[in-house]
Scaffold this motif. Structure first.
Motif, PDB file in Angstrom:
ATOM      1  N   ASP A 221      64.649   7.579  27.190  1.00  8.26           N
ATOM      2  CA  ASP A 221      65.945   7.009  26.828  1.00  8.26           C
ATOM      3  C   ASP A 221      66.954   7.161  27.958  1.00  8.26           C
ATOM      4  O   ASP A 221      66.879   8.103  28.745  1.00  8.26           O
ATOM      5  CB  ASP A 221      66.482   7.713  25.583  1.00  8.26           C
ATOM      6  N   PHE A 223      70.456   8.209  29.746  1.00  9.99           N
ATOM      7  CA  PHE A 223      71.323   9.367  29.542  1.00  9.99           C
ATOM      8  C   PHE A 223      72.399   9.393  30.621  1.00  9.99           C
ATOM      9  O   PHE A 223      72.343   8.650  31.597  1.00  9.99           O
ATOM     10  CB  PHE A 223      70.522  10.678  29.539  1.00  9.99           C
ATOM     11  N   THR A 224      73.380  10.255  30.426  1.00  7.80           N
ATOM     12  CA  THR A 224      74.478  10.416  31.369  1.00  7.80           C
ATOM     13  C   THR A 224      74.407  11.803  31.988  1.00  7.80           C
ATOM     14  O   THR A 224      74.296  12.798  31.273  1.00  7.80           O
ATOM     15  CB  THR A 224      75.835  10.247  30.678  1.00  7.80           C
ATOM     16  N   LYS A 233      80.412  11.082  36.761  1.00  9.36           N
ATOM     17  CA  LYS A 233      79.380  10.782  35.778  1.00  9.36           C
ATOM     18  C   LYS A 233      78.418   9.743  36.352  1.00  9.36           C
ATOM     19  O   LYS A 233      78.849   8.728  36.906  1.00  9.36           O
ATOM     20  CB  LYS A 233      79.998  10.262  34.479  1.00  9.36           C
ATOM     21  N   GLU A 235      75.246   7.307  35.319  1.00 13.21           N
ATOM     22  CA  GLU A 235      74.477   6.732  34.216  1.00 13.21           C
ATOM     23  C   GLU A 235      73.030   6.487  34.681  1.00 13.21           C
ATOM     24  O   GLU A 235      72.798   5.834  35.695  1.00 13.21           O
ATOM     25  CB  GLU A 235      75.098   5.421  33.751  1.00 13.21           C
ATOM     26  N   SER A 238      67.247   3.470  31.141  1.00 11.94           N
ATOM     27  CA  SER A 238      65.854   3.572  30.751  1.00 11.94           C
ATOM     28  C   SER A 238      65.002   2.888  31.818  1.00 11.94           C
ATOM     29  O   SER A 238      65.325   1.794  32.278  1.00 11.94           O
ATOM     30  CB  SER A 238      65.637   2.885  29.403  1.00 11.94           C
ATOM     31  N   GLY A 272      73.060  21.441  28.896  1.00 12.75           N
ATOM     32  CA  GLY A 272      72.404  20.233  28.433  1.00 12.75           C
ATOM     33  C   GLY A 272      70.951  20.479  28.082  1.00 12.75           C
ATOM     34  O   GLY A 272      70.350  21.482  28.479  1.00 12.75           O
TER      35      GLY A 272
END
Length: 295
Positions: A221, A223-224, A233, A235, A238, A272
């Motif tokens: 999937d 995710f950040t 940040k 990104e 997928s 995380g």
């Protein structure tokens, strides 16, 4: 073994070994006076334009002149194999660095069994040549006839082909191994699982079974990633790796194998949930680090 900085190499020669496997010979634009030879299991990353960096296994050579074998993966390629097969021409200059050995041979073994699936044969060719030169007992099992590198091995290599009604049977090979046989498998996940399960069923020592993968599993999937120092940040889509996303964001992350084996691309993690893949981290490192190429 590592180089201190990126250096330019010229593509000297290219040839199709099979419809999907390409041999590439590179020579240093500025050769070293005393180049180091490349050990079995050496990988090297290539800059292929923009931020695209991909690692491949060295078949043979030294720091001045070496051969790569690259399989074309149209469905799973992240751009590297397609670029090398369809765009790179003899005479082109490619920037290369960080020769690193991630697949060492066990010196204490009485017998070596090497198992390769498809283009993964490239990482084992140098190992076979070293074993043959030093007089060690070994046998290579492969589904690719990567000539002329395998012809010199003579009776020490067996080529398998389902089309020729000669499939590879893992139990038939491993049941001949004993407690001082070392087994090296470089292949896709299915064959590695078969080798791992069969070795366990036969009671072979786990420390005698060595794996290395070129192909990475799906990245899962999106995710950040929140970067602690820059507060930026990133990104990660997928089908993309954190390593790729960081490079697209102008972060220079070192890497070598890009299959989760060597640990070169590790990054620290402060918080995380991590989904770990690959073998490049020890268990006690997994709470505070991850492999950006696969995890």
């Amino acid at each position: 073994m590592a180089m201190d900085m990126w250096a330019d190499y010229r593509l000297l020669w290219r040839e199709k070994e099979t419809p999907t496997v390409l041999s590439l010979i590179f020579e240093a634009v500025r050769p070293k006076d005393s180049p180091n030879g490349l050990h079995p299991g050496t990988h090297v990353p290539l800059k292929l334009g923009g931020h695209l960096i991909r690692a491949y296994s060295v078949v043979e050579g030294n720091q001045n002149l070496f051969t790569l074998g690259v399989a074309l993966e149209r469905r799973t390629s992240r751009g590297g194999s397609l670029y090398l097969h369809e765009n790179l021409k003899e005479g082109d200059i490619v920037t290369i660095s960080n020769f690193a050995t991630t697949f060492p041979l066990a010196k204490e073994a009485d017998y070596h069994v090497l198992i390769a699936g498809c283009i993964e044969i490239t990482v084992l060719i140098a190992a076979c040549h070293t074993l043959q030169r030093d007089g060690h007992a070994y046998h290579l099992h492969s589904d690719v006839a990567f000539r002329p590198y395998l012809d010199v091995l003579g009776a020490n290599v067996t080529i398998y082909s389902n089309r020729m009604n000669k499939p590879f049977h893992v139990p038939g090979v491993l049941q001949k191994a004993d407690s001082n046989t070392h087994i090296y498998c470089c292949s896709g996940e299915r064959l590695m699982k078969d080798v791992r399960d069969t070795a366990s069923e036969l009671g072979l020592p786990k420390e005698n079974i060595h794996f290395e993968a070129f192909q990475t599993s799906g990245t899962g999937d999106p995710f950040t990633a929140k970067l602690a120092d820059s507060r930026k940040k990133v990104e990660v889509a997928s089908g993309e790796t954190l390593l790729d996303a960081l490079r697209e964001s102008r972060f220079d992350i070192p890497s070598t194998c890009e299959a989760g084996n060597c640990g070169t691309c590790r990054v620290g993690v402060r918080s995380g949930q991590i989904e770990h893949h690959g073998t490049g981290l020890l268990e006690n490192e997994k709470d505070s680090a991850m492999l950006s190429c696969v995890s």
